[in-house]
Design a protein around this motif. Structure first.
Motif, PDB file in Angstrom:
ATOM      1  N   GLU A 279     -20.408 -52.490  26.717  1.00  0.00           N
ATOM      2  CA  GLU A 279     -19.016 -52.024  26.779  1.00  0.00           C
ATOM      3  C   GLU A 279     -18.095 -53.215  26.506  1.00  0.00           C
ATOM      4  O   GLU A 279     -18.146 -54.217  27.223  1.00  0.00           O
ATOM      5  CB  GLU A 279     -18.724 -51.434  28.158  1.00  0.00           C
TER       6      GLU A 279
ATOM      7  N   TRP B  93     -13.525 -58.820  27.111  1.00  0.00           N
ATOM      8  CA  TRP B  93     -14.344 -58.683  28.320  1.00  0.00           C
ATOM      9  C   TRP B  93     -15.489 -57.725  28.028  1.00  0.00           C
ATOM     10  O   TRP B  93     -15.279 -56.657  27.445  1.00  0.00           O
ATOM     11  CB  TRP B  93     -13.505 -58.184  29.498  1.00  0.00           C
ATOM     12  N   ILE B  94     -16.699 -58.122  28.423  1.00  0.00           N
ATOM     13  CA  ILE B  94     -17.891 -57.345  28.098  1.00  0.00           C
ATOM     14  C   ILE B  94     -18.647 -56.997  29.381  1.00  0.00           C
ATOM     15  O   ILE B  94     -18.853 -57.858  30.246  1.00  0.00           O
ATOM     16  CB  ILE B  94     -18.815 -58.117  27.141  1.00  0.00           C
ATOM     17  N   THR B  95     -19.035 -55.742  29.483  1.00  0.00           N
ATOM     18  CA  THR B  95     -19.858 -55.267  30.591  1.00  0.00           C
ATOM     19  C   THR B  95     -21.176 -54.767  30.018  1.00  0.00           C
ATOM     20  O   THR B  95     -21.190 -54.054  29.005  1.00  0.00           O
ATOM     21  CB  THR B  95     -19.164 -54.136  31.363  1.00  0.00           C
TER      22      THR B  95
ATOM     23  N   GLU C   9     -14.196 -54.641  25.952  1.00  0.00           N
ATOM     24  CA  GLU C   9     -12.736 -54.502  26.040  1.00  0.00           C
ATOM     25  C   GLU C   9     -12.137 -55.546  25.102  1.00  0.00           C
ATOM     26  O   GLU C   9     -12.195 -56.739  25.364  1.00  0.00           O
ATOM     27  CB  GLU C   9     -12.252 -54.735  27.463  1.00  0.00           C
TER      28      GLU C   9
ATOM     29  N   ASP D 241     -17.890 -62.619  21.133  1.00  0.00           N
ATOM     30  CA  ASP D 241     -18.561 -61.448  21.707  1.00  0.00           C
ATOM     31  C   ASP D 241     -20.079 -61.573  21.545  1.00  0.00           C
ATOM     32  O   ASP D 241     -20.844 -61.270  22.466  1.00  0.00           O
ATOM     33  CB  ASP D 241     -18.081 -60.165  21.027  1.00  0.00           C
TER      34      ASP D 241
ATOM     35  N   GLU E 183     -20.680 -56.957  36.663  1.00  0.00           N
ATOM     36  CA  GLU E 183     -19.622 -57.902  36.325  1.00  0.00           C
ATOM     37  C   GLU E 183     -19.065 -57.654  34.921  1.00  0.00           C
ATOM     38  O   GLU E 183     -19.754 -57.158  34.030  1.00  0.00           O
ATOM     39  CB  GLU E 183     -20.157 -59.335  36.397  1.00  0.00           C
ATOM     40  N   ARG E 184     -17.798 -58.047  34.741  1.00  0.00           N
ATOM     41  CA  ARG E 184     -17.190 -58.123  33.409  1.00  0.00           C
ATOM     42  C   ARG E 184     -17.264 -59.581  32.977  1.00  0.00           C
ATOM     43  O   ARG E 184     -16.865 -60.477  33.712  1.00  0.00           O
ATOM     44  CB  ARG E 184     -15.731 -57.652  33.445  1.00  0.00           C
ATOM     45  N   TRP E 185     -17.780 -59.806  31.767  1.00  0.00           N
ATOM     46  CA  TRP E 185     -18.044 -61.169  31.306  1.00  0.00           C
ATOM     47  C   TRP E 185     -17.059 -61.548  30.210  1.00  0.00           C
ATOM     48  O   TRP E 185     -16.882 -60.810  29.247  1.00  0.00           O
ATOM     49  CB  TRP E 185     -19.477 -61.266  30.794  1.00  0.00           C
TER      50      TRP E 185
END
Length: 293
Positions: free
Chosen positions: A97, A50-52, A99, A114, A13-15
């Motif tokens: 990761e 967005w964090i993966t 964004e 973040d 998922e992207r969080w």
């Protein structure tokens, strides 16, 4: 805080790491250690980084794409993940990761958000089960704005910003301008002409319309771009400063009117059309995700 087991699909998922606005900011005093005592109101907006999180087997914590000019060990997501590992005695590793969509130096809380998303999500992915209060304590050691992102709901805040009380605020449409400058928060709080003795108010006073920002005068005096943005935005609605800036914002009752202002300002400014939300998009995703079993 959601304490259910999270299954492996969550790693894909992207969080979201959402932005926040300070809808009001009063400085009511100063502690002996130099920290200012505040009253402020936080509300989230639906603009997000967005964090993966990618699992690794060697126990290391790293960034997939380090930010140019920023040592990896100084990145708040790395510091948050390492702090969580140390606190929990966790041997897991992760590659993070990010964004980036939130403008840096705008007062929207990008780095703090973040870090909060990293603490909250890795607490779930690593099945550490630390309570929200402990995560907020860890977050405060990383920055004064981190706890509200872990709290996950619009909040009335006091102290240095860490004493939080849930508050419901109308979820209006908002236009945000990011002026082409970076406001030095430390410089603003050190300014001799900064108001430091505002009278404390109540939540009812805020709801009744007392929404001043004590930093506004000092920031406008020192940063012409911020002053100009406030003037331009005020043609459409009451323009206000979030935190120490540099971002300024205005609230609107309808998407149509907000979109019209957004289009008018696009040619001159870096501008965003967003929605105020009381529940953090991160917690909405955690609460509604089918990957939570």
């Amino acid at each position: 805080m959601i304490q259910k087991q999270i299954n492996r699909s969550a790693w894909a998922e992207r969080w979201p790491a959402p932005a926040k606005l300070n809808l009001m900011l009063r400085i009511t005093g100063q502690r002996s250690d130099g920290y200012h005592l505040l009253q402020t109101v936080f509300q989230f907006i639906d603009l997000c980084d967005w964090i993966t999180f990618h699992p690794v087997d060697d126990g290391r914590v790293s960034l997939l794409k380090p930010m140019p000019g920023v040592p990896e060990e100084d990145d708040l997501t790395i510091r948050a993940a390492k702090l969580l590992k140390m606190e929990a005695g966790c041997e897991h590793g992760v590659c993070i990761e990010v964004e980036k969509n939130l403008p840096m130096g705008g007062g929207l809380g990008g780095g703090s958000s973040d870090a909060a998303t990293t603490l909250v999500v890795l607490n779930q992915l690593w099945n550490l089960r630390l309570p929200m209060e402990k995560l907020m304590e860890l977050g405060l050691s990383l920055g004064a704005d981190v706890p509200v992102f872990i709290y996950g709901y619009s909040a009335w805040a006091e102290g240095v910003g860490e004493k939080l009380e849930k508050i419901n605020i109308p979820e209006q449409w908002i236009v945000v301008i990011k002026p082409d400058c970076h406001v030095d928060t430390k410089e603003i709080f050190l300014a001799k002409n900064l108001t430091r003795d505002s009278k404390s108010i109540t939540i009812a006073d805020f709801i009744a319309g007392q929404n001043q920002n004590d930093c506004l005068g000092v920031v406008s005096e020192r940063y012409q771009f911020v002053k100009d943005a406030l003037v331009d935005l005020s043609e459409f609605s009451e323009a206000r400063l979030t935190g120490t800036g540099a971002c300024v914002f205005a609230q609107f009752d309808s998407e149509e009117v907000a979109a019209s202002a957004y289009r008018s300002l696009q040619g001159k400014w870096r501008v965003y059309l967003v929605r105020g939300v009381n529940e953090s998009p991160l917690f909405s995703k955690l609460r509604n995700g089918s990957y939570i079993s």
